[in-house]
Every structure is written in structure tokens, then in C-alpha cells.
Design a protein around this motif. Sequence first.
Motif, short mmCIF file in Angstrom:
data_model
loop_
_atom_site.label_atom_id
_atom_site.label_comp_id
_atom_site.label_asym_id
_atom_site.label_seq_id
_atom_site.Cartn_x
_atom_site.Cartn_y
_atom_site.Cartn_z
N LEU A 42 0.85 -1.18 0.00
CA LEU A 42 0.00 0.00 0.00
C LEU A 42 0.89 1.24 0.00
O LEU A 42 1.82 1.34 0.81
CB LEU A 42 -0.90 -0.01 1.24
CG LEU A 42 -1.75 1.24 1.50
CD1 LEU A 42 -2.76 1.43 0.38
CD2 LEU A 42 -2.44 1.13 2.85
N VAL A 43 0.60 2.16 -0.90
CA VAL A 43 1.40 3.37 -1.01
C VAL A 43 0.47 4.53 -1.36
O VAL A 43 -0.57 4.33 -1.98
CB VAL A 43 2.50 3.19 -2.07
CG1 VAL A 43 1.92 3.00 -3.46
CG2 VAL A 43 3.49 4.33 -2.05
N GLN A 44 0.85 5.71 -0.94
CA GLN A 44 0.07 6.89 -1.29
C GLN A 44 0.37 7.32 -2.71
O GLN A 44 1.45 7.05 -3.25
CB GLN A 44 0.39 8.04 -0.32
CG GLN A 44 -0.19 7.85 1.06
CD GLN A 44 -0.06 9.09 1.92
OE1 GLN A 44 0.89 9.87 1.76
NE2 GLN A 44 -0.99 9.28 2.83
N ALA A 45 -0.57 8.00 -3.30
CA ALA A 45 -0.37 8.53 -4.65
C ALA A 45 0.88 9.40 -4.67
O ALA A 45 1.13 10.17 -3.73
CB ALA A 45 -1.58 9.34 -5.08
N GLY A 46 1.66 9.22 -5.74
CA GLY A 46 2.93 9.93 -5.85
C GLY A 46 4.11 9.15 -5.33
O GLY A 46 5.26 9.54 -5.56
N GLY A 47 3.84 8.08 -4.62
CA GLY A 47 4.90 7.26 -4.05
C GLY A 47 5.49 6.28 -5.04
O GLY A 47 5.14 6.28 -6.24
N SER A 48 6.38 5.45 -4.53
CA SER A 48 7.10 4.49 -5.37
C SER A 48 7.09 3.11 -4.74
O SER A 48 7.02 2.97 -3.52
CB SER A 48 8.57 4.92 -5.56
OG SER A 48 8.66 6.17 -6.20
N LEU A 49 7.17 2.11 -5.59
CA LEU A 49 7.35 0.73 -5.18
C LEU A 49 8.26 0.04 -6.19
O LEU A 49 8.31 0.43 -7.36
CB LEU A 49 6.02 -0.02 -5.13
CG LEU A 49 5.07 0.24 -3.98
CD1 LEU A 49 3.75 -0.48 -4.22
CD2 LEU A 49 5.67 -0.18 -2.65
N ARG A 50 8.95 -0.98 -5.73
CA ARG A 50 9.77 -1.78 -6.62
C ARG A 50 9.36 -3.24 -6.48
O ARG A 50 9.47 -3.82 -5.40
CB ARG A 50 11.25 -1.64 -6.28
CG ARG A 50 12.18 -2.32 -7.30
CD ARG A 50 13.57 -2.42 -6.74
NE ARG A 50 14.56 -2.74 -7.74
CZ ARG A 50 15.72 -3.34 -7.49
NH1 ARG A 50 16.01 -3.67 -6.25
NH2 ARG A 50 16.59 -3.59 -8.46
#
Length: 115
Positions: free
Chosen positions: A11-19
Motif C-alpha cells: 500500500l502506497v500513497q499517490a505519488g509514491g514508489s514501489l519496486r
Amino acid sequence: QVQLVESGGGLVQAGGSLRLSCAASGRISSINTMGWYRQAPGNQRELVALMHIEGSTNYADSVKGRFTISRDNAKNTVYLQMNSLKPEDTAVYYCRIVAGMYYYWGQGTQVTVSS
């Protein structure tokens, strides 16, 4: 037996990043492509990013400039770096490897982007 194991969703907020990572185990020869797909509820599975064995890449228009596919041949692992995430990127993400006449899917990893 070939297995693909994905990781890195969450789960991440808009504008964030994940790999995302997809590690392949087992004997795979003659890989043609390594790719990432996604499926949101009520939608068909769609291509997100594709890497051909010689290194060329293809991206869905919706992720161009934000997502980057890469691989580590020594680790038989393919990655998807996702930046500037949007709520519409929310989906289950799957990796797929095509090798010769065979293709292999991972089990999927959930990515949820909150607004």
C-alpha cells in the motif's frame, strides 16, 4: 519445475514508489521475454512492461515515463520500478517469462495506491 515468485507489492500513497521483484527458480532456457502484467478488479489482465532478451523494452502508454523494467540475469530476476504511482495503478501485478514454447506466470502481488 520453474517457479516465479513476486514480491514488493503493498500500500502506497499517490505519488509514491514501489519496486516489484520476480525471482525465477528452476531450469529456464532460451528466455525470449520477461514482463509485468496487471489486473484490476473487473478488468482484463493487461501488459505493463516487457523486456526482450536483447534488452529492448515496451511499456503501456499509461506507465511510460513512470515505470522501468530491468533484469538481473545472474539472479534470474526481473524488476519493475514504479514511480509517481496513481490510484489507477491499483491492481494485482504478475510477472511472466516466455521461454521457447513455454510461458510461466507468477502468483501475483497486490499493489494498492491510495489517493
